[in-house]
Motif scaffolding. Structure first.
Motif: not given
Ligand code: SF4
Ligand code: 13P
Length: 335
Positions: A100, A187, A286
């Motif tokens: 993440c 993020c 993501c």
């Molecule tokens: Fe992490 Fe962003 Fe993926 Fe959520 S969307 S898991 S905050 S990288």
């Protein structure tokens, strides 16, 4: 099942067909495993899971589950949080590389240095952090209960809020605290959903509701649009992923513009098939969440991999902060 076995190059193409579903269910029973999926997972992973929800709901479900194994279809900090809460259970993540970018934006050394600059401050860490950072934390929170967590701290205490700057700005606005210091993390997926894009979409769809995750760069802009009367205030909703599903069932809007990771659309469309849900940015995907493929889940159940370990001393120090997180805030956010 032979076809599935042959196809199982590390994370390669496995079709999420009836044979795959049967095999996943059979292996989960055999391992006494509960399958948890975050709202950003691939639709086929969400559909096979025992529970799908936001990060707070899944932490609570993991802590309460009687299964001896938790298979966490999400990202690494989520599986780590389940391990911290249930150290005697086996916790698996189908691909340990699912990290993440937000959790990577602060490490324990950086947090210790920040704390030294603000002695006596209460540390509130978003759940999107490593176990080592949680071990330096007083209370963890998620997007669903961040405001309640900060509101539970006496008003005269300084607060260090990390690592997400947009969620921090939202919490500061909602609580009216000026003694809340915010770490400048973000993020990469949510920061890419920006204000001008949202403003243009809202202008083109004046009757649409706006569902905005507080991690988005556009959260401030959404509130600005509401404040300026460009979009009526009641159409702008700043929500965790679980609260988006609840709100989807309640909305009277025909169209909803959704500002978060695109995996969210699957649960929203299931919750309210009559509503037209549209992504504000359809490239907001993501790549870590999408590492949990049907092949990876199958491998995980077959091989008992990838097992999540947290140093017991670190877990011991982090557990209080995570327990406080699951006690604060309303129930719900997953099913
Ligand atoms: Fe992490 Fe962003 Fe993926 Fe959520 S969307 S898991 S905050 S990288
Ligand atoms: P939720 O807490 O709303 O599920 O969000 C988790 C997350 O990683 C957001 O990117």
């Amino acid at each position: 099942m032979a076809a599935i076995a042959e196809d199982l190059t590390p994370y390669g193409g496995v079709e999420a067909d009836a044979a795959w579903r049967d095999e996943v269910r059979r292996l989960a029973r055999q391992r006494d495993a509960v399958l948890l999926a975050h709202n950003y997972q691939l639709p086929e992973i969400q559909d096979i899971a025992d529970h799908t929800g936001d990060s707070l709901a899944l932490s609570r479900i993991a802590a309460a589950s009687e299964a001896s194994t938790i298979v966490f279809c999400g990202v690494h900090f989520m599986a780590e949080t389940a391990k911290i809460l249930s150290p005697h259970k086996t916790v698996l993540i189908p691909d340990a590389r699912a990290g993440c970018s937000l959790a990577d934006s602060i490490d324990a050394d950086q947090l210790r240095a920040w704390k030294a600059e603000h002695p006596g401050a209460v540390v509130v860490s978003y759940v999107n952090t490593t176990a080592e950072v949680k071990a330096e934390t007083d209370i963890c929170c998620t997007s669903s209960n961040a405001v309640d967590v900060v509101a539970s701290i006496p008003a005269d205490r300084e607060v260090l809020f990390l690592p997400d700057q947009f969620l921090g700005a939202h919490v500061r606005r909602e609580t009216g605290r000026d003694n809340l210091h915010v770490w400048a993390g973000e993020c990469h997926v949510h920061a890419g959903i920006n204000g001008p894009e949202l403003a243009a979409r809202a202008a083109a769809e004046p009757d649409a509701d706006l569902f905005v995750h507080p991690e988005c760069g556009c959260a401030t802009s959404a509130l600005y649009l509401a404040g300026e009367g460009v979009v009526p205030a009641e159409q702008v909703k700043i929500l965790s992923t679980g609260d988006m599903v609840t709100e989807a069932r309640a909305t009277h809007a025909k169209t909803v513009l959704v500002a978060t990771e695109v995996g969210m659309l699957h649960q929203l469309r299931r919750a309210a098939p009559e509503v037209d849900f549209r992504a504000v940015n359809d490239r907001a995907s993501c790549r870590y969440m999408k590492m949990i493929t049907p092949a990876a889940l199958l491998r995980s159940l077959r091989e008992g991999a990838d097992e999540v370990h947290v140093d017991p001393m670190v877990a011991e120090r982090a557990r209080g902060a995570v327990r406080r997180m699951i006690e604060i805030g309303k129930p719900g956010g997953g099913e």
